[in-house]
Motif scaffolding. Structure first.
Motif, PDB file in Angstrom:
ATOM      1  N   GLY A  55      -0.307 -19.880  22.282  1.00 62.49           N
ATOM      2  CA  GLY A  55      -0.465 -20.655  23.270  1.00 62.49           C
ATOM      3  C   GLY A  55      -1.746 -21.456  23.543  1.00 62.49           C
ATOM      4  O   GLY A  55      -1.740 -22.343  24.216  1.00 62.49           O
ATOM      5  N   ASP A  56      -2.600 -20.977  22.805  1.00 57.72           N
ATOM      6  CA  ASP A  56      -4.224 -21.538  22.808  1.00 57.72           C
ATOM      7  C   ASP A  56      -4.343 -22.968  22.261  1.00 57.72           C
ATOM      8  O   ASP A  56      -5.120 -23.569  22.659  1.00 57.72           O
ATOM      9  CB  ASP A  56      -5.056 -20.521  22.350  1.00 57.72           C
ATOM     10  CG  ASP A  56      -5.117 -19.193  23.102  1.00 57.72           C
ATOM     11  OD1 ASP A  56      -5.733 -18.236  22.459  1.00 57.72           O
ATOM     12  OD2 ASP A  56      -4.474 -19.272  24.235  1.00 57.72           O
ATOM     13  N   SER A  57      -3.564 -23.468  21.382  1.00 53.79           N
ATOM     14  CA  SER A  57      -3.523 -24.584  20.627  1.00 53.79           C
ATOM     15  C   SER A  57      -2.307 -25.105  20.509  1.00 53.79           C
ATOM     16  O   SER A  57      -1.380 -24.837  20.350  1.00 53.79           O
ATOM     17  CB  SER A  57      -4.151 -24.301  19.239  1.00 53.79           C
ATOM     18  OG  SER A  57      -4.277 -25.432  18.430  1.00 53.79           O
ATOM     19  N   THR A  58      -2.377 -26.639  20.638  1.00 55.66           N
ATOM     20  CA  THR A  58      -1.227 -27.590  20.760  1.00 55.66           C
ATOM     21  C   THR A  58      -1.368 -28.860  19.904  1.00 55.66           C
ATOM     22  O   THR A  58      -2.755 -29.138  19.623  1.00 55.66           O
ATOM     23  CB  THR A  58      -0.921 -27.890  22.060  1.00 55.66           C
ATOM     24  OG1 THR A  58      -1.754 -28.703  22.625  1.00 55.66           O
ATOM     25  CG2 THR A  58      -0.456 -26.959  22.754  1.00 55.66           C
ATOM     26  N   PHE A  59      -0.538 -29.380  19.351  1.00 56.02           N
ATOM     27  CA  PHE A  59      -0.594 -30.552  18.447  1.00 56.02           C
ATOM     28  C   PHE A  59       0.453 -31.412  19.039  1.00 56.02           C
ATOM     29  O   PHE A  59       1.638 -31.137  19.433  1.00 56.02           O
ATOM     30  CB  PHE A  59      -0.398 -30.333  17.193  1.00 56.02           C
ATOM     31  CG  PHE A  59      -0.009 -31.497  16.154  1.00 56.02           C
ATOM     32  CD1 PHE A  59       1.024 -31.855  15.898  1.00 56.02           C
ATOM     33  CD2 PHE A  59      -1.185 -32.157  15.909  1.00 56.02           C
ATOM     34  CE1 PHE A  59       0.992 -33.326  15.067  1.00 56.02           C
ATOM     35  CE2 PHE A  59      -1.227 -33.435  15.180  1.00 56.02           C
ATOM     36  CZ  PHE A  59      -0.083 -33.808  14.938  1.00 56.02           C
TER      37      PHE A  59
END
Length: 116
Positions: A55-59
């Motif tokens: 959940g730390d990175s999104t695109f």
């Protein structure tokens, strides 16, 4: 058996908001990235947003960046797509996806229709 069940679609006026949910089961949800795709009539399926296992990175696709937000709740095994400032061109069937190894799993999709 992997199961993904989308909900939250509907008809909304341009400028409105919707929140899509995807309930996951049959696998260790917290170990895998989750992705939302959409497919409009006559068009190819396209990636909308992805969130890593942590959940730390999104695109985000360029067309939705700044308007949509993807998030996940590990306690509920659910991934969300908050959609704001909706446009008629956001009209599509939205699908939840996860890839485990070489296998893609898909939900049945939820229809989003944005009226002008």
């Amino acid at each position: 058996q992997v199961r993904l069940v989308e909900s939250g679609g509907g008809l909304v006026q341009a400028g409105g908001s919707l929140r899509l949910s995807c309930a996951a089961s049959g696998f260790t949800f917290s170990n895998y990235a989750m992705t939302w795709y959409r497919q409009a009539p006559g068009k190819e399926r396209e990636l909308v947003a992805r969130i890593t296992w942590s959940g730390d990175s999104t695109f985000y696709a360029g067309s939705v960046k700044g308007r949509f937000t993807i998030s996940r709740d590990k306690a509920k095994n659910t991934v969300y797509l908050q959609m704001n400032s909706l446009k008629p061109e956001d009209t599509a069937v939205y699908y939840c996806n996860t890839r485990i190894g070489v296998y893609d799993s898909w939900g049945q999709g939820t229809q989003v229709t944005v009226s002008s």
